[in-house]
Design an enzyme around this catalytic site. Sequence first.
Site, short mmCIF file in Angstrom:
data_model
loop_
_atom_site.label_atom_id
_atom_site.label_comp_id
_atom_site.label_asym_id
_atom_site.label_seq_id
_atom_site.Cartn_x
_atom_site.Cartn_y
_atom_site.Cartn_z
N GLN A 79 0.83 -1.20 0.00
CA GLN A 79 0.00 0.00 0.00
C GLN A 79 0.86 1.25 0.00
O GLN A 79 1.89 1.31 0.68
CB GLN A 79 -0.92 -0.01 1.22
CG GLN A 79 -2.11 -0.94 1.06
CD GLN A 79 -3.06 -0.88 2.25
OE1 GLN A 79 -3.01 -1.73 3.11
NE2 GLN A 79 -3.91 0.13 2.27
N SER A 102 5.03 -5.26 3.25
CA SER A 102 3.70 -5.43 3.83
C SER A 102 2.82 -6.28 2.91
O SER A 102 3.09 -7.46 2.70
CB SER A 102 3.08 -4.08 4.14
OG SER A 102 1.92 -4.20 4.92
N LEU A 103 1.78 -5.71 2.32
CA LEU A 103 0.90 -6.46 1.42
C LEU A 103 1.70 -7.15 0.32
O LEU A 103 1.37 -8.26 -0.11
CB LEU A 103 -0.14 -5.51 0.84
CG LEU A 103 -1.24 -6.01 -0.11
CD1 LEU A 103 -0.78 -6.16 -1.54
CD2 LEU A 103 -1.86 -7.31 0.40
N ARG A 149 -7.72 -10.09 4.80
CA ARG A 149 -6.78 -9.20 5.48
C ARG A 149 -7.22 -7.75 5.34
O ARG A 149 -7.24 -6.99 6.32
CB ARG A 149 -5.38 -9.38 4.90
CG ARG A 149 -4.27 -8.55 5.54
CD ARG A 149 -2.97 -8.83 4.81
NE ARG A 149 -1.80 -8.26 5.45
CZ ARG A 149 -1.25 -7.09 5.14
NH1 ARG A 149 -1.80 -6.32 4.21
NH2 ARG A 149 -0.15 -6.67 5.76
N HIS A 152 0.10 -1.94 11.61
CA HIS A 152 1.40 -2.49 12.02
C HIS A 152 1.80 -2.02 13.42
O HIS A 152 2.94 -1.63 13.66
CB HIS A 152 2.49 -2.14 11.00
CG HIS A 152 2.30 -2.80 9.67
ND1 HIS A 152 2.41 -4.16 9.51
CD2 HIS A 152 1.98 -2.29 8.46
CE1 HIS A 152 2.19 -4.46 8.23
NE2 HIS A 152 1.91 -3.35 7.58
N GLN A 171 2.32 -10.32 10.97
CA GLN A 171 2.66 -9.17 10.13
C GLN A 171 1.70 -8.00 10.35
O GLN A 171 2.06 -6.84 10.23
CB GLN A 171 2.66 -9.61 8.66
CG GLN A 171 3.25 -8.59 7.71
CD GLN A 171 2.72 -8.75 6.32
OE1 GLN A 171 1.52 -8.75 6.10
NE2 GLN A 171 3.63 -8.88 5.36
#
Length: 784
Positions: free
Chosen positions: A21, A96-97, A121, A200, A248
């Site tokens: 993202q 991340s993603l 998610r 996060h 994560q």
Amino acid sequence: MWRPPHTLGSPSMTTFVFPGQGSQKRGMGKELLARYPELVARAEALLGYSLAEVCQDERLDQTQYTQPVLFVLNALAWLEKRDGGAREPDHAAGHSLGEYDALFAAGAFDFETGVRLVRRRGELMAQAREGGMAAVIGLSPERIQEVLARLGVDTVDLANDNAPSQQVLSGPKVDLERVAPELKAAGANVVMLKVSAAFHSRYMRPAREAFADFLRGFSFAPLRFPVISNVEARPYEHSRVAELLARQIDSPVLWTASVRYLLGLGEQDFVEVGHGQVLTNLIKQIRKAGPVPAPVATAPVAAPLPSAPPPALVTVLPSTPPPPATVVSVPRGTRAERLGSESFRRTYGVRLAYLAGSMYKGISSKELVIRMGRAGLMGFLGTGGMPLARVEEELLAIQAALRSGEAYGMNLLHNIERPSREEELVDLFLRHGVRNVEASAYVQVSPALVRYRVKGLRRLADGRIDAPHRVIAKVSRPEVARVFMSPPPPALLETLVNAGKVSAEEARLARELPMAEDICVESDSGGHTDQGVASALLPAMMTLREQMMGEHGYKTRIRVGAAGGIGTPHAAASAFVMGADFIVTGSINQCTVEAATSEPVKDLLETLDVQDVTCAPAGDMFELGAKIQVVRKGLFFPARANRLFALYQQYGSLDELDPQSRKQLEEKYFRRSIAEVWDETRRHYLRVDPEVVERAERHPKKKMALVFRWYFVHTSRLALSGSREQRTDYQIHCGPALGSFNQWVKGTPLASWRNRHVDELAFKLMEATAEWLDRQFQALRGAA
């Protein structure tokens, strides 16, 4: 699959990196989507909307849409490269993603599974509505931490370590806005991000837990090439894909550390797969920041050590301190998981030869035990001082939360005055199928403990004995260890058979087994302690183990572990070097999020140094003069507890107390009259054990002991509740290990207990121990 690093002079390696993202842009992906109509149709059938349309409107910036769209576009970009003849990379990583695309490329799951995962998610993360995020450009994580510490702000987490001078913080918006001017004054550019929540960070814990439950329905294939985990900045293990994907969500993205790990393996060609050049630019900044330390122990553990250490390690001296808590150079699945006894890990079904020991009154809570079990480790519920009904409630909660094969244990504390308490606990454990018990405070084995160990013994077809109930005995004296290394006493077995509590066959088989196949040697521990020295106790217990093995001819080797004083890699390494089969931590776990003591206690514990503990009388064994190790920093409890024991030794009854001492007790220690203390104590024992009251009324000294013991119960309650009343009287069991741990993590995010999770401490400590040992062995080879 592990691949050895390239050596100097070899061609550079290729690493594909996938953005997450923040890389999206309105109008992206039109041509790419058109080139893969079949895959796009399958994705849209799962998602329920048009990917092309989302790429053109405002939904592209909404998390529940952004994540599936980016996953699909990154995946298609990867397939296009592959179809165009590009070879598989040596490694992959995603931000991340983007990590989902890296795993998809490596074959962990198929395209449609990936869509399902990121859809859920995105939904869960979008549901979070608390907090915000801020980009901080121009400061290092350490400098940011200094600013936060100076302001006394401990509610803000590092969410992304994108580059040495580009960080992202998560937390309550009001706190982010509060720290922004100070960060700017320190030289940073601070930008509040347009996000719906504090991604996060600790505030995403509910989303993480919900996603972990969702992941239980999936299985993952072995990876064709290594993928670097954002959570650990190390390669994924096949068995831990689901765990790390869940973690994560509420863990920081360690992008700088991930890139540095890859650079440490050799020259890298990074290829960004997806829209834009966000990661390419970050990698340039990381490269520009300076040379990267050579990684340690990158070869598989089965391989022999090189004949000469790498140049970066030759100068390491044996006195080199352990690495900082946030720097771990040993990938999980290598040396950390091979420390200690393989049979211990196999017997208990755990990944590390490491246990989180029990702490009384449920301080080692069900949350602690569950978190350890879910991580492939084991912790023990602290049942000491806990009502039986609550023990059962906590046990059932643990069993409901853990899957089959995930380990847990229960503490069984010897009760000299109320043996019925042990019997009730054993009844409970047997009724609910508890397989692992930590036996503590025993001098001799009790009928209840023998019954637990023996019940269910049976001879297998191959002649071996199946023992469904395992005892880990905590001992600090050789004569007690000998009792547990011996079979159950014949007289006790006969009594149990005659009472119909075990069968004759179970009793016969029991004569071939030790009471405990695992002996935990305690030295310098928090709580009850004989103040033993590990370097003397552990070898003595191992010598005794060899004698007992020879004397009884056991088929299975008794394992000997170490507890007490273990809070740093140095301490853990010394235990393993001396031959410990496993280690047990205690004090460091009391200062974690999961520990069920109060926040004021944890706030104090995180400030301790090694000298901030001392010994005091133990309330549960007051008359015997047994000692416990407790916190003394800023507290009156140790001195007052010792004063009570001195008065008990000096006087024969409460009536004999001199007026000054009586006044001191009533006004400063108890803050109520002795008569009121006795009335409360009497009413308690009339409910649970009326005979105690009868004895006290016949024996004045017994009554005095009970009144003095009230103070120990009271001070424990004060600490557990975090009461502002008599705060200086908090009774906090703790050893010096926590002080050494605090010094080890000083200046890192783990300096705050709010960032400490019991399973993560286990992995960090064991991994750093493995790394430290490797460095010492390399140094010794270099010195030779």
